[in-house]
Design a protein around this motif. Structure first.
Motif, short mmCIF file in Angstrom:
data_model
loop_
_atom_site.label_atom_id
_atom_site.label_comp_id
_atom_site.label_asym_id
_atom_site.label_seq_id
_atom_site.Cartn_x
_atom_site.Cartn_y
_atom_site.Cartn_z
N GLU A 1 0.83 -1.21 0.00
CA GLU A 1 0.00 0.00 0.00
C GLU A 1 0.87 1.26 0.00
O GLU A 1 0.59 2.22 -0.72
CB GLU A 1 -0.91 0.00 1.22
N ARG A 2 1.95 1.25 0.79
CA ARG A 2 2.84 2.41 0.82
C ARG A 2 3.52 2.62 -0.54
O ARG A 2 3.66 3.76 -1.01
CB ARG A 2 3.90 2.23 1.91
N LEU A 3 3.94 1.53 -1.14
CA LEU A 3 4.52 1.63 -2.49
C LEU A 3 3.51 2.21 -3.47
O LEU A 3 3.85 3.03 -4.33
CB LEU A 3 4.99 0.26 -2.96
N GLY A 4 2.26 1.78 -3.34
CA GLY A 4 1.21 2.28 -4.23
C GLY A 4 1.01 3.78 -4.08
O GLY A 4 0.87 4.50 -5.07
N ARG A 5 1.03 4.25 -2.83
CA ARG A 5 0.87 5.69 -2.61
C ARG A 5 2.03 6.46 -3.24
O ARG A 5 1.83 7.51 -3.87
CB ARG A 5 0.77 6.00 -1.12
N GLY A 6 3.24 5.93 -3.05
CA GLY A 6 4.39 6.60 -3.64
C GLY A 6 4.32 6.62 -5.16
O GLY A 6 4.63 7.63 -5.80
N LYS A 7 3.91 5.51 -5.74
CA LYS A 7 3.80 5.43 -7.21
C LYS A 7 2.72 6.38 -7.73
O LYS A 7 2.88 6.99 -8.80
CB LYS A 7 3.46 4.00 -7.63
N ARG A 8 1.63 6.50 -6.97
CA ARG A 8 0.56 7.41 -7.41
C ARG A 8 1.02 8.87 -7.33
O ARG A 8 0.63 9.69 -8.17
CB ARG A 8 -0.70 7.17 -6.59
#
Length: 470
Positions: A268-275
């Protein structure tokens, strides 16, 4: 005062200004008073010397010169305002006609903001890459977390890639030790890189108590880029032991009870960073699409100044990192000519973007209030790693507040353009830009401005914002 403007190019204008002698009299009187305070004339008190005596003692020409030097900047600004010109640099002023008791005439050539016809930017289309979080990305983050909680154990064997060694290192040139190029008792992971070329290759296969000499180039100091002899001595070889990736580790390293919960959180943290990265890419893509729709004449002097400033900043950053320009270009796979061409392209795009966004902000009649300026000050301070209050004080003391206000206005203009755009990812999905702040920057919700920063920005911020709105 009369003034006329001649357009020399889309970004340069020539003002011709005529000032009646009567309008010089306040400056002329002030010049007499100032000179009277500076000279001693028998029979007269300091500051009470009559003009006719000053003319005889000092000369009428000196008084006229001082009066002209006083009035020129004022009349130049008046001429700019009356002709609705926005200067971009210092003018080249020339007095073309002046006689005592007659009108003063001067010309001023200056780079000015070009007139831009901003097209309708509603519905600009742009495309960005998909947001993709792979299992390899998640595994890399979990591995990094395990390494943070790893332990080091001495081993009685030669060092291998990935091991840690404790080493002493000294560089010499022509048999003399290089000042500042020696370390002792430093822990270093073999294969990490980023220190000295050839070091990792030399360390592989070395055991505790062994030393080796190799040739390398210094990456910092007065001899940066020069070849030196480096002697490295290994005093310890250590193997890193990583904890098992299980529920016990999840409980030790995080607030989660199971490794499944920890893994889901990492994803989820990776997803936020990618977004966030995707939103920044979308913003840049929309701005690029807008620039393609409008022709922006650029003042070459402004481009040159910005190029020089960026080159200097680049050189300072490389020097701080201990990297030569040659090494940087080699790592980037660029020639000097390719680097210069890319830098000029980016500078021209940046200057053009500023002009376009300034025009949009002007037409939309955006303003800046104290809370926006305070938040911007805090964010800029955080980006530069400075204390918010010290940063705010520096900005006010050196009159940089108008620049900060302009940054906010450009950000608002960019936000308006991006919000009205149609952005899709490579798969054709609509990209929601919920991470776009009102000032055009990308990030998580804005932090609260500290009380100190609010106080430092208070009265002056209100004044700066009100002046800009006027």
């Amino acid at each position: 005062m009369k003034s006329a403007v001649e357009t020399l190019s889309p970004t340069r204008a020539k003002l011709t200004v005529e000032v009646p002698f009567e309008e010089l009299k306040p400056s002329l009187d002030a010049a007499y008073q100032q000179i009277a305070q500076q000279i001693n004339v028998p029979g007269f008190r300091r500051g009470k010397v009559p003009p006719m005596v000053i003319d005889r003692q000092v000369g009428r020409g000196a008084v006229l010169d001082q009066a002209i030097n006083d009035v020129l900047p004022k009349k130049y600004v008046e001429a700019l305002q009356s002709n609705s010109l926005e200067p971009l640099a210092q003018p080249e002023i020339e007095v073309t006609r002046f006689e005592d008791n007659e009108a003063l005439e001067f010309t001023a050539e200056v780079d000015v903001k070009p007139e831009i016809e901003v097209p309708d930017f509603t519905g600009i289309e742009a495309q960005v890459d998909d947001v993709e979080i792979t299992d390899a990305d998640v595994e890399e983050q979990l591995q990094n977390l395990r390494e943070r909680f790893g332990s080091l154990t001495d081993v009685e064997r030669a060092a291998a890639d990935g091991d840690f060694v404790v080493l002493d290192l000294v560089a010499t040139q022509d048999g003399e030790a290089v000042e500042g190029a020696e370390v002792s008792g430093m822990s270093y992971q073999v294969g990490r890189g980023g220190m000295l070329d050839g070091l990792d290759e030399a360390l592989v296969g070395m055991a505790a108590g062994e030393d080796k000499t190799f040739t390398s180039e210094l990456v910092g100091g007065d001899l940066v880029g020069q070849a030196v002899e480096v002697r490295v001595t290994v005093t310890q070889v250590q193997e890193q032991e990583l904890p098992e990736l299980d529920d016990e580790f999840a409980q030790m390293a995080s607030e989660f009870d199971t490794v499944e919960e920890l893994t889901a959180d990492v994803r989820e943290r990776l997803g936020r960073g990618k977004r966030l990265e995707q939103a920044a890419a979308a913003r840049d893509a929309v701005l690029e699409a807008l620039l393609e729709k409008v022709e922006v004449p650029l003042p070459e002097s402004l481009v040159t100044d910005e190029l020089n400033a960026r080159r200097q900043n680049m050189e300072q950053q490389l020097a701080f990192a201990g990297i030569t320009m040659e090494k940087y270009l080699e790592d980037e796979g660029q020639t000097q000519e390719e680097f210069e061409a890319d830098l000029e392209r980016r500078v021209r795009d940046a200057v053009a973007a500023q002009f376009v966004l300034d025009e949009i902000a002007k037409r939309q009649e955006y303003g800046v209030d104290q809370s926006e300026l305070s938040a911007h000050l805090v964010r800029r301070a955080q980006q530069s790693g400075q204390d918010p209050q010290e940063f705010a004080n520096h900005m006010f003391e050196h009159n940089h507040v108008p620049e900060l206000v302009q940054e906010i206005l450009r950000g608002k203009a960019l936000a308006a353009v991006v919000e009205s755009a149609v952005v899709t990812d490579a798969s054709g999905n609509h990209v929601e830009l919920e991470n776009l702040r009102p000032d055009g920057t990308i990030g998580e919700p804005e932090p609260e401005a500290s009380a100190d920063a609010e106080t430092a920005a208070a009265g002056e911020a209100d004044t700066a914002a009100e002046e800009r709105q006027d």
